[in-house]
Write a protein that holds these residues in place. Sequence first.
Motif, PDB file in Angstrom:
ATOM      1  N   ALA A   1       0.808  -1.222   0.000  1.00 55.17           N
ATOM      2  CA  ALA A   1       0.000   0.000   0.000  1.00 55.17           C
ATOM      3  C   ALA A   1       0.843   1.274   0.000  1.00 55.17           C
ATOM      4  CB  ALA A   1      -0.958  -0.002   1.196  1.00 55.17           C
ATOM      5  N   GLY A   2       2.155   1.128   0.103  1.00 56.79           N
ATOM      6  CA  GLY A   2       3.017   2.324   0.106  1.00 56.79           C
ATOM      7  C   GLY A   2       3.082   2.966  -1.266  1.00 56.79           C
TER       8      GLY A   2
ATOM      9  N   THR B   1      -3.099   1.885  -8.612  1.00 52.64           N
ATOM     10  CA  THR B   1      -2.543   0.842  -9.479  1.00 52.64           C
ATOM     11  C   THR B   1      -2.907   1.112 -10.939  1.00 52.64           C
ATOM     12  OG1 THR B   1      -2.762  -0.704  -7.646  1.00 52.64           O
ATOM     13  CG2 THR B   1      -2.381  -1.648  -9.815  1.00 52.64           C
ATOM     14  N   LEU B   2      -4.164   1.497 -11.177  1.00 50.11           N
ATOM     15  CA  LEU B   2      -4.564   1.821 -12.556  1.00 50.11           C
ATOM     16  C   LEU B   2      -3.737   2.996 -13.083  1.00 50.11           C
ATOM     17  CD1 LEU B   2      -8.466   1.512 -12.306  1.00 50.11           C
ATOM     18  CD2 LEU B   2      -6.928  -0.024 -13.545  1.00 50.11           C
TER      19      LEU B   2
ATOM     20  N   ILE C   1       6.660  -2.240  -5.610  1.00 54.23           N
ATOM     21  CA  ILE C   1       7.680  -2.469  -6.634  1.00 54.23           C
ATOM     22  C   ILE C   1       8.855  -1.544  -6.372  1.00 54.23           C
ATOM     23  CG2 ILE C   1       8.126  -2.638  -9.118  1.00 54.23           C
ATOM     24  CD1 ILE C   1       5.152  -2.532  -9.579  1.00 54.23           C
ATOM     25  N   PRO C   2       9.812  -2.002  -5.606  1.00 54.19           N
ATOM     26  CA  PRO C   2      10.940  -1.112  -5.345  1.00 54.19           C
ATOM     27  C   PRO C   2      11.785  -0.990  -6.615  1.00 54.19           C
ATOM     28  CG  PRO C   2      11.295  -3.267  -4.332  1.00 54.19           C
ATOM     29  CD  PRO C   2       9.967  -3.332  -5.030  1.00 54.19           C
TER      30      PRO C   2
ATOM     31  N   LEU D   1      -9.259  -0.183  -0.511  1.00 60.29           N
ATOM     32  CA  LEU D   1      -9.209  -0.982  -1.747  1.00 60.29           C
ATOM     33  C   LEU D   1      -9.408  -0.082  -2.968  1.00 60.29           C
ATOM     34  CD1 LEU D   1     -11.167  -4.277  -0.956  1.00 60.29           C
ATOM     35  CD2 LEU D   1      -8.743  -4.055  -1.504  1.00 60.29           C
ATOM     36  N   CYS D   2     -10.368   0.842  -2.840  1.00 61.31           N
ATOM     37  CA  CYS D   2     -10.606   1.787  -3.943  1.00 61.31           C
ATOM     38  C   CYS D   2      -9.341   2.586  -4.233  1.00 61.31           C
ATOM     39  CB  CYS D   2     -11.717   2.786  -3.587  1.00 61.31           C
ATOM     40  SG  CYS D   2     -13.350   2.050  -3.557  1.00 61.31           S
ATOM     41  N   ASP D   3      -8.740   3.060  -3.162  1.00 58.02           N
ATOM     42  CA  ASP D   3      -7.566   3.911  -3.339  1.00 58.02           C
ATOM     43  C   ASP D   3      -6.410   3.127  -3.971  1.00 58.02           C
ATOM     44  OD1 ASP D   3      -6.071   6.344  -2.894  1.00 58.02           O
ATOM     45  OD2 ASP D   3      -4.948   5.167  -1.421  1.00 58.02           O
TER      46      ASP D   3
END
Length: 618
Positions: A110-111, A602-603, A116-117, A595-597
């Motif tokens: 969630a960061g 992600t999108l 994906i660093p 979850l929305c956030d």
Amino acid sequence: MPQDTTKKTQDPASLLDSAFRAAIAKALDEPGEHDPVIRAAQNPEFGDYQCNAAMAIAKKRGMKPRELAEAIIAEVELEGMVDPLEVAGPGFINIRLRAETLGEMLQSIAGEDLGIPAAGDGHSIAVDLCGVNVAKQMHVGHLRSTIIGDAIARLHERLGWKVHRENHLGDWGLPIAMTLSALRDAGTDLGTLELGDLNTAYRDAQLSGRSDRRGLEGALENGCGPHRVIELEEQNAGAEVNIANAKETLIKLQSGDPGLVEDWNAIIDCTMREVFDTLGLMNVRIGPEHNRGESFYKDILPEVVEAFIESGLGVEDNGAIVVRFEDRERPLLIRKSDGGFLYATTDLAAIRHRVQTLDSERLVYVVDARQRDHFRDVFDAAHLIGWDRTNNDVQSDLHHLPFGSVLGNDKKPLKTRSGENFTLRALLEEAIERGSSEVIERSKDEKSPTHGNSESELRLIGRAVGIAAVKYADLSSGVVKDYVFDLDRMIAFEGDTGPYIQYAHARICSILSRAAAGEIKFEDAPFLIETPEEKKLALALLKYRRTVLETADQLEPHRLCGYLHELANLYSAFYQACPVLKADAEAVRGSRLRLCDLARRTLASGLELLGIESPERM
Ligand code: ARG
């Protein structure tokens, strides 16, 4: 592919992969690794994933698959992350992640970096993209090279690679010298020239240098009469003179004649002004700093050929120098019998530069599929002479990413009504116009979040939509395939399109802004994954990291497109089944807002990697 060492940021499939890999090794008690064949479960009733390896491994050893599956279960270490494992059917192992596990995993991605660093461990890639030719209009092929190349570059940047965008301009050689000499003869003012005029001059120069030997021979054979023969003789003689002039111009240019160099720069400027104008419509990260055209390599071409001759790889053939390959008839010509160098010679110089000077361990050429043989030959020649090894002696991965043609509705290469090739600019302007009218039309609905926005705001969104339509269509069908340029389909807000994904993103934005307006705080709410729709969405979100890694590794942007499309669908299903702002309990509402956030970010992140903007309202 770089692997994670920390369990926390692993996605479920990777985590299960390593746990089952270890368990299989222990259960078999023999050296060597086996692919645990972890797959998403077909039917959610039986779990989220399954391990399908036992059958094949048991068969080879004459073991009973169900027994082997039991033995694997006995060894697997997943520390309370999954419900008790079960063997099903002939020896599948069903795996169900516990809700707490999902919550923890979601928390770990969630960061800011979505799990994906950016590795930042010094990997370097050169992406050959755009590749326009001086004095010629950009056409649809350059569109694909630019869009796909930019996406490949962005993906690697995101993963922390050092990325060299190489715009291998066609800015050197006889055709350009011909154009230059024709323009000079005509006394054209190069300072005020437009690309359209330049393009015409280029074409005329080409035609004027083309002799018609066959025509002449035919005319003689068929006794076409003296008029026709004389006419053809004159034309052929003219072509020879024009070519001779162009060769002279090229030699003068090569030796640095100041006036010619100035004129040459003027036609490059004229071309690139228009090119960068057009690229500016497209939201791609390509600028003048990425220009490294054929002319950059011109002075080292003699050296390139010498190196091949010295190593015994370059051999004489009727006065020319060629490189031969063991497995094919076709040799690679690197110097003509008149001493001239070729497109291939320049590409050999470019490989050496990219691998040994830029120190890139990956070279990706986003170039038309019709150049397949060219790259095969050039890569093999570079390999034979050892120019594909970096200074640290790493073998660089040389990769031609060939793309197919853009077709019209008639399935033939895209042409305008008058039969000309579409210029890139015309095409993009049409897409932007279509995007804008779509957005303006929707804003007329009182319930639309864009209702009441100014025309200029709407046009900005419309442009993002139009460009998204073009880019997504280009990237989503698989690079190698031809695709039909059908704006109606590409721009639709429904279906497998860029605007559909943008629209899903914009809808989440409006839910989140309603939450913000109601001063609902949810940043610290724990994730509670209860319903099947929440679970599916969560699993998809957790798959983002792996998708990005695989997309970059396999150079397959359509994987990321497919993923985003699926994510948008799963989000819709979740939103339909699970009330968010009107959830029964505060804790549930908090979790759902998170979850929305996460889905929104992600999108947006995935679209960004494809070079597509994500407007907050549509
Ligand atoms: N200028 C070339 C063309 O339009 C494309 C250049 C591709 N890159 C390369 N390194 N050969 O066909």
